[in-house]
Design an enzyme around this catalytic site. Structure first.
Site, PDB file in Angstrom:
ATOM      1  CB  CYS B  74      -0.879   0.173   1.251  1.00  0.00           C
ATOM      2  SG  CYS B  74      -1.854  -1.206   1.572  1.00  0.00           S
ATOM      3  CB  CYS B  77       0.355   3.442  -4.544  1.00  0.00           C
ATOM      4  SG  CYS B  77       0.608   2.090  -6.030  1.00  0.00           S
ATOM      5  CG  HIS B  78      -2.231   4.904  -0.971  1.00  0.00           C
ATOM      6  ND1 HIS B  78      -2.966   5.515  -1.627  1.00  0.00           N
ATOM      7  CD2 HIS B  78      -2.485   3.691  -1.241  1.00  0.00           C
ATOM      8  CE1 HIS B  78      -3.984   5.021  -2.229  1.00  0.00           C
ATOM      9  NE2 HIS B  78      -3.738   3.716  -1.924  1.00  0.00           N
ATOM     10  CG  HIS B 179     -30.677   3.046  16.628  1.00  0.00           C
ATOM     11  ND1 HIS B 179     -30.035   2.725  17.810  1.00  0.00           N
ATOM     12  CD2 HIS B 179     -30.972   1.922  16.049  1.00  0.00           C
ATOM     13  CE1 HIS B 179     -29.655   1.446  17.854  1.00  0.00           C
ATOM     14  NE2 HIS B 179     -30.160   1.056  16.744  1.00  0.00           N
ATOM     15  CB  CYS B 220     -29.065  -3.944  14.475  1.00  0.00           C
ATOM     16  SG  CYS B 220     -29.266  -3.062  15.735  1.00  0.00           S
TER      17      CYS B 220
END
Lengths: 106, 259
Positions: B74, B77-78, B179, B220
Site C-alpha cells: 500500500c 503508491c500511497h 435509535h 441488529c
C-alpha cells in the site's frame, strides 16, 4: 501476528511507585465452545505471564480460560535502578511472545 | 374545491411532521461514547489499553508489506498513511465512478488489492482486512465526518434512509424506532444509542474482537428477527452511507471501544 502494547513510564525518581500496563493480542479460546457441527473448539489460551526487571522476576500471573481475549494486565513496582523490563507470555500450542521496555531512574 | 384543498392541507400537515418526527436535531447528536460507563470510556481513551490499537499496529505492518503478484505494498503508491490517509475514512462509503455506486472502505481496500496489487480479496471481517481499515481510519481520528456530501451519492443516501425508516423482521421494527425515538432508554441492560457510526471499525467487548459497521448492522437485523443482508450487499452499503451522513460533522473515533 503477535503484538503487544506496553506502558511503562520512561523516567521515574528512585523509590517511586510506578504502574506497568500490558496488553497483548491473543484469541483466548476457552476450549468449552463447540462449532455448528458439534466438534469441540480446542483450548488456545495464554497460561502464564512474567515480568522481569533487570533480570529479576517482579511479577508473574497464571491465566485461565475465563480471561477475555487480548488480556490486559496492570501492576505496580518500585523504581530502583535504570534498566529494562522484559515481558513474556507463554501459552497453549507452544505460544510464546516477548516484549521489553526501558526506564531511566534518577 | 375548497373542501378538497382543506383535505390536501390536512393531509400535508399530518404527513410532514410524521416524516420528520424522530430525526435527531444536529446539536442533540451524541456519539455512542457518551452512552458508555466510565470504565469502558477509560479503555478507549488510553491507546495502551485500547485493544483496537493492536489491530491498528497489525494494519501498520500490513500497509508496508508487499503483496500480490504485482509485488506492491500500500505504501508504494500511497506513501506515509499519516499524511495520505488523513480524513479519507471520514468520507467513506464514497461514490465510485467506475462502478456507479458507493463503496465502503473495506471494499475500497479490496478493489485496490485487485486493481493495483493483483492480490486476492481479503474476506469480510478477516483480521487482515479489519486491521488495514482500522489503520486507515485511525488516521482520520478527530476529523469531521463528510460522507454523503458527494451529489452523486445522494440517491444512495436516500435509499439508506428509506431502509432505516422501514419496518422489518418478525418484531416488525425499523432502525428509527429504537435509535431515533427511544435512545437513552434501555433494551434489557444495554443502553439504546443514537446509532452514530463514529468509531468503526471498533472493538466490542461482547465480540472480543474488532468488527465492522456491517457486522453491527447485521446483528441488529438478527435482533429484530429479520434476514440480514450479506456482507457487501448494496442495501448494507446504502444504510452505512446514510448512517455516516446522519453523523455528518461528528469527529471520527476509530478505533472506538463499545460494550
Amino acid at each position: 501476528m503477535a503484538a503487544a502494547l506496553i506502558n511503562v513510564p520512561s523516567r521515574a525518581k528512585r523509590g517511586d511507585i510506578i504502574e506497568i500496563r500490558t496488553l497483548t493480542s491473543h484469541i483466548m479460546e476457552t476450549g468449552f465452545r463447540h462449532t455448528m457441527d458439534g466438534t469441540l473448539v480446542p483450548r488456545d489460551i495464554i497460561t502464564s505471564f512474567t515480568c522481569r526487571y533487570n533480570g529479576t522476576e517482579i511479577f508473574r500471573a497464571d491465566l485461565f480460560p475465563a480471561i477475555a481475549a487480548n488480556p490486559y494486565l496492570s501492576f505496580f513496582t518500585i523504581a530502583k535502578e535504570s534498566g529494562k523490563f522484559e515481558f513474556e507470555w507463554i501459552g497453549d500450542n507452544g505460544y510464546a511472545s516477548t516484549a521489553s521496555a526501558s526506564i531511566t531512574v534518577e | 374545491m375548497s373542501f378538497w384543498r382543506a383535505i390536501a392541507v390536512v393531509a400535508f400537515l399530518v404527513t410532514v411532521p410524521g416524516l420528520l418526527a424522530g430525526e435527531i436535531p444536529s446539536d442533540a447528536r451524541r456519539s455512542g461514547y457518551s452512552f458508555m460507563g466510565p470504565e469502558t470510556r477509560a479503555i478507549q481513551d488510553d491507546d495502551t489499553s485500547n485493544p483496537g490499537m493492536l489491530f491498528v499496529l497489525d494494519g501498520e505492518a500490513l500497509w508496508a508489506k508487499k503483496t500480490g503478484s504485482a509485488g506492491k505494498a500500500c505504501a508504494d503508491c500511497h506513501g506515509d498513511a499519516r499524511n495520505s490517509m488523513k480524513g479519507i475514512a471520514a468520507r467513506y462509503p464514497a461514490f465510485d465512478k467506475t462502478l456507479g455506486r458507493p463503496v465502503t472502505l473495506d471494499q475500497r481496500i479490496n478493489l485496490c488489492r485487485a486493481d493495483h496489487q493483483q492480490a486476492t480479496p481479503l474476506p469480510y471481517e478477516s483480521r487482515d482486512l479489519l486491521a488495514l481499515s482500522a489503520f486507515v481510519a485511525q488516521q482520520s481520528r478527530g476529523v469531521a465526518i463528510t460522507a454523503g456530501d458527494d451529489p452523486q451519492a445522494k440517491p444512495f443516501v436516500e435509499q439508506g434512509r428509506n431502509l432505516f425508516m422501514q419496518r422489518e423482521g418478525q418484531l416488525n421494527l425499523a432502525c428509527t424506532n429504537c435509535h431515533d425515538d427511544n435512545f437513552d432508554k434501555h433494551l434489557a441492560g444495554a443502553p439504546i444509542t443514537q446509532a452514530q457510526p463514529t468509531g468503526y471499525p471498533l472493538y466490542r467487548l461482547e465480540w472480543q474482537t474488532l468488527g465492522s459497521l456491517e457486522r453491527r448492522l447485521r446483528s441488529c437485523m438478527a435482533g429484530v428477527r429479520a434476514q440480514a443482508y450479506d456482507y457487501g450487499a448494496p442495501e448494507l452499503v446504502a444504510l452505512e452511507l446514510y448512517l455516516m451522513s446522519r453523523a455528518r460533522g461528528m469527529p471520527m473515533e476509530t478505533p472506538a471501544v463499545r460494550p
